[in-house]
Design a protein around this motif. Structure first.
Motif, PDB file in Angstrom:
ATOM      1  N   ASP A  78       0.824  -1.208   0.000  1.00  0.00           N
ATOM      2  CA  ASP A  78       0.000   0.000   0.000  1.00  0.00           C
ATOM      3  C   ASP A  78       0.862   1.264   0.000  1.00  0.00           C
ATOM      4  N   ARG A  79       1.985   1.213   0.716  1.00  0.00           N
ATOM      5  CA  ARG A  79       2.888   2.367   0.728  1.00  0.00           C
ATOM      6  C   ARG A  79       3.473   2.597  -0.670  1.00  0.00           C
ATOM      7  N   LEU A  80       3.821   1.523  -1.329  1.00  0.00           N
ATOM      8  CA  LEU A  80       4.384   1.649  -2.674  1.00  0.00           C
ATOM      9  C   LEU A  80       3.408   2.315  -3.631  1.00  0.00           C
ATOM     10  N   SER A  94      10.319 -12.462   2.775  1.00  0.00           N
ATOM     11  CA  SER A  94       9.576 -11.225   2.542  1.00  0.00           C
ATOM     12  C   SER A  94       8.117 -11.565   2.217  1.00  0.00           C
ATOM     13  N   ASP A  95       7.261 -10.566   2.327  1.00  0.00           N
ATOM     14  CA  ASP A  95       5.862 -10.743   1.956  1.00  0.00           C
ATOM     15  C   ASP A  95       5.679 -10.327   0.494  1.00  0.00           C
ATOM     16  N   ALA A  96       6.506 -10.928  -0.366  1.00  0.00           N
ATOM     17  CA  ALA A  96       6.535 -10.534  -1.776  1.00  0.00           C
ATOM     18  C   ALA A  96       5.199 -10.768  -2.468  1.00  0.00           C
ATOM     19  N   GLY A  97       4.512 -11.858  -2.127  1.00  0.00           N
ATOM     20  CA  GLY A  97       3.244 -12.156  -2.774  1.00  0.00           C
ATOM     21  C   GLY A  97       2.201 -11.088  -2.526  1.00  0.00           C
ATOM     22  N   ALA A  98       2.071 -10.680  -1.272  1.00  0.00           N
ATOM     23  CA  ALA A  98       1.091  -9.655  -0.931  1.00  0.00           C
ATOM     24  C   ALA A  98       1.464  -8.311  -1.553  1.00  0.00           C
ATOM     25  N   ILE A  99       2.745  -7.988  -1.537  1.00  0.00           N
ATOM     26  CA  ILE A  99       3.193  -6.718  -2.116  1.00  0.00           C
ATOM     27  C   ILE A  99       2.918  -6.696  -3.614  1.00  0.00           C
ATOM     28  N   LEU A 100       3.293  -7.764  -4.298  1.00  0.00           N
ATOM     29  CA  LEU A 100       3.103  -7.815  -5.745  1.00  0.00           C
ATOM     30  C   LEU A 100       1.633  -7.781  -6.109  1.00  0.00           C
ATOM     31  N   ALA A 101       0.803  -8.506  -5.380  1.00  0.00           N
ATOM     32  CA  ALA A 101      -0.633  -8.502  -5.669  1.00  0.00           C
ATOM     33  C   ALA A 101      -1.205  -7.096  -5.547  1.00  0.00           C
ATOM     34  N   THR A 102      -0.775  -6.349  -4.549  1.00  0.00           N
ATOM     35  CA  THR A 102      -1.254  -4.975  -4.361  1.00  0.00           C
ATOM     36  C   THR A 102      -0.814  -4.091  -5.516  1.00  0.00           C
ATOM     37  N   VAL A 103       0.445  -4.222  -5.911  1.00  0.00           N
ATOM     38  CA  VAL A 103       0.973  -3.386  -6.988  1.00  0.00           C
ATOM     39  C   VAL A 103       0.296  -3.704  -8.320  1.00  0.00           C
ATOM     40  N   LEU A 104       0.070  -4.996  -8.578  1.00  0.00           N
ATOM     41  CA  LEU A 104      -0.498  -5.405  -9.858  1.00  0.00           C
ATOM     42  C   LEU A 104      -1.992  -5.142  -9.972  1.00  0.00           C
ATOM     43  N   ALA A 105      -2.651  -4.924  -8.843  1.00  0.00           N
ATOM     44  CA  ALA A 105      -4.108  -4.770  -8.852  1.00  0.00           C
ATOM     45  C   ALA A 105      -4.562  -3.527  -9.602  1.00  0.00           C
ATOM     46  N   GLN A 106      -3.652  -2.571  -9.790  1.00  0.00           N
ATOM     47  CA  GLN A 106      -4.019  -1.333 -10.472  1.00  0.00           C
ATOM     48  C   GLN A 106      -3.058  -1.096 -11.639  1.00  0.00           C
ATOM     49  N   PRO A 107      -3.277  -1.771 -12.775  1.00  0.00           N
ATOM     50  CA  PRO A 107      -2.382  -1.569 -13.924  1.00  0.00           C
ATOM     51  C   PRO A 107      -2.338  -0.096 -14.333  1.00  0.00           C
ATOM     52  N   ARG A 108      -1.149   0.377 -14.651  1.00  0.00           N
ATOM     53  CA  ARG A 108      -0.949   1.760 -15.083  1.00  0.00           C
ATOM     54  C   ARG A 108      -0.421   1.749 -16.509  1.00  0.00           C
TER      55      ARG A 108
END
Length: 292
Positions: free
Chosen positions: A95-97, A117-131
């Protein structure tokens, strides 16, 4: 299959900035990763992005390492991210990213991140909003995390580049080890189709697959590149090239070539083994000028 050589590079030149360009026009890279165990990894990736021509680099890492990283690399802005109990990036880092993504043209996610690391959760959050305006490089722990997120990666419409070594490719594709040696180009092509992304399978030879294109093969820059930090540098070079507007396949190919030839030059000057990952970025600007 096509050889990645000077002829291919000449046919796919890098975009060149105008004389009146500024640092924002040259491209903005955000590198996110690192850990208490590998706090300096992002310095390698960030410097490589700048050496590849990016105009601005931003580094996002665990809070306890952020200040030291900023002192180590004064050319970069540094953002703190929350860590988990293992000293790796925690789930809340995603979410911070998101608050930083509007300030970058390319996100490089994963250098210095380990399996805790919690890479899965971080990546899922980042990918959820394609730019539409942002490209993406997934490296290290972010690659394994992508295994269950193929549709989300594909939603980035070909703007993603994945950089697995053999072990990461096995995790990414759920395949057995024999595929790596028996069918590397086919495996890279299959991964590219599954994720709708450019995928490069690193090793003594590197295979680069892009949807709708023939697989490229780079013969390798020498065994001296099998050293800590080398992959972090490669991810940064690719990220820097993407931020300048280079198409994903060309950014991956040029990145692999620049990285490999940097290793070759250092092997000739320093010795076939024993040069350092942090010595690779300094070779990149002259090689870009040579290969232009």
């Amino acid at each position: 299959m096509i050889a990645l050589d000077s002829a291919w590079l000449e046919a796919h030149p890098l975009p060149q900035p105008g004389h009146d360009t500024d640092k924002n026009d040259r491209g903005r890279v955000l590198v996110a990763g690192g850990s208490e165990t590998v706090p300096g990894a992002l310095r390698l990736t960030g410097e490589a992005a700048l050496r590849a021509g990016a105009g601005k680099v931003q580094l996002a890492t665990i809070e306890r390492a952020a200040l030291a990283l900023g002192m180590m690399m004064p050319e970069a802005a540094v953002y703190p991210l929350p860590a988990n109990g293992d000293g790796e990036l925690g789930a809340a880092a995603g979410d911070r990213l998101l608050t930083y993504l509007g300030r970058c043209d390319t996100l490089v996610l994963g250098p210095g991140m380990g399996p805790d690391s919690d890479a899965g959760a971080i990546l899922a959050t980042v990918l959820a909003q394609p730019r539409d305006a942002m490209s993406l490089v997934l490296d290290a722990a972010a690659i394994a995390a992508a295994a269950d997120l193929a549709d989300a990666v594909k939603a980035h419409a070909g703007r993603a580049v994945l950089t697995p070594h053999p072990g990461e490719m096995i995790q990414l594709m759920g395949c057995d080890e024999a595929r790596i040696s028996d069918d590397p180009d086919g495996l890279a092509r299959e991964a590219s189709a599954r994720f709708g992304a450019t995928v490069l399978l690193k090793g003594p030879q590197t295979w680069i697959a892009c949807p709708g294109e023939e697989v490229l093969r780079y013969a390798g820059g020498g065994h001296g590149l099998a050293t800590g930090g080398s992959g972090d540098v490669l991810a940064g070079i690719i990220g820097g090239l993407l931020s300048r507007g280079t198409a994903p396949q060309a950014a991956a190919a040029w990145g692999v070539w620049l990285h490999g030839e940097a290793g070759r030059r250092l092997a000739e000057r320093v010795g076939p083994m024993g040069f350092l990952g942090r010595e690779l970025p300094g070779e990149v600007p002259a090689l870009m000028a040579l290969g232009r």
